[in-house]
Design a protein around this motif. Structure first.
Motif, PDB file in Angstrom:
ATOM      1  N   GLY A 190      32.357  44.964  32.849  1.00 32.14           N
ATOM      2  CA  GLY A 190      32.652  46.383  32.685  1.00 32.14           C
ATOM      3  C   GLY A 190      33.544  46.832  33.832  1.00 32.14           C
ATOM      4  O   GLY A 190      34.491  46.147  34.193  1.00 32.14           O
ATOM      5  N   GLU A 191      33.201  47.969  34.428  1.00 29.30           N
ATOM      6  CA  GLU A 191      34.033  48.487  35.512  1.00 29.30           C
ATOM      7  C   GLU A 191      33.857  47.723  36.815  1.00 29.30           C
ATOM      8  O   GLU A 191      34.723  47.750  37.661  1.00 29.30           O
ATOM      9  N   LYS A 192      32.721  47.058  37.008  1.00 31.74           N
ATOM     10  CA  LYS A 192      32.461  46.394  38.286  1.00 31.74           C
ATOM     11  C   LYS A 192      33.451  45.273  38.566  1.00 31.74           C
ATOM     12  O   LYS A 192      33.943  44.605  37.662  1.00 31.74           O
ATOM     13  N   ARG A 201      38.989  50.467  38.903  1.00 28.69           N
ATOM     14  CA  ARG A 201      37.952  49.954  38.010  1.00 28.69           C
ATOM     15  C   ARG A 201      37.844  50.801  36.744  1.00 28.69           C
ATOM     16  O   ARG A 201      37.603  50.272  35.652  1.00 28.69           O
ATOM     17  N   SER A 202      38.006  52.109  36.878  1.00 26.86           N
ATOM     18  CA  SER A 202      37.901  52.982  35.707  1.00 26.86           C
ATOM     19  C   SER A 202      39.111  52.830  34.790  1.00 26.86           C
ATOM     20  O   SER A 202      39.008  53.062  33.591  1.00 26.86           O
ATOM     21  N   SER A 261      38.777  47.795  32.957  1.00 22.95           N
ATOM     22  CA  SER A 261      37.507  47.110  33.155  1.00 22.95           C
ATOM     23  C   SER A 261      37.697  45.611  32.972  1.00 22.95           C
ATOM     24  O   SER A 261      38.717  45.151  32.462  1.00 22.95           O
TER      25      SER A 261
END
Length: 160
Positions: free
Chosen positions: A119-121, A111-112, A115
């Motif tokens: 976002g990252e979720k 996720r990092s 994105s």
């Protein structure tokens, strides 16, 4: 620099597997679910596995129950379902969380690295990450991207 190969995950059969086993392979990492509208994508993922495994593709499935309680079964039940209904022979791992404080470390890293819309979720089941032979994330695909639409990107990564 962190890569996919720095992590370990537990297989659906309960064995710890260093993801360094996929060093030199292109990996397609997917959070799966057995009772989701996207579950038929397991068939397309299996087709990619069969078509490209000999060329170095590793499809890595991580069951997840965080979205709509769509994978409530045990690892044994999930594995049997995937094999019986979709002929899954690619590597499945133990059920994980992909978001939140208890997210599996490989998913925190994925996720990092790339994105998405939130976002990252991770937004939903069947989010896919294409990882190059060097363990770096190349692309992220949403749930609605069918596995066959990724074939050209897989071919490009295998040729690199």
């Amino acid at each position: 620099m962190t890569t996919l190969h720095d992590f370990t995950a537990t297989t659906i059969d309960g064995e710890d597997r260093p993801l360094s086993a996929y060093d030199g392979h292109v990996a397609l990492v997917v959070n799966t679910a057995s009772q989701c509208g996207f579950t038929p994508q397991l068939e397309g993922l299996e087709q990619l596995h069969r078509q490209y495994a000999d060329q170095g593709l590793a499809v890595l499935g991580f069951p997840c129950n965080q979205f709509g309680n769509q994978d409530p079964g045990s690892d044994e039940e999930i594995g049997a379902f995937c094999q019986k209904n979709y002929g899954v022979s690619f590597q499945m791992f133990s059920k994980v969380e992909v978001n939140g404080d208890d997210a599996h470390p490989v998913y925190r890293w994925l996720r990092s690295e790339k994105s998405g819309l939130l976002g990252e979720k991770i937004k939903w089941n069947f989010t896919k990450f294409l990882v190059g032979k060097d363990g770096q994330v190349l692309k992220r695909y949403g749930s609605t991207t069918k596995p066959e639409k990724i074939a050209a990107d897989i071919e490009k990564a295998l040729a690199a």
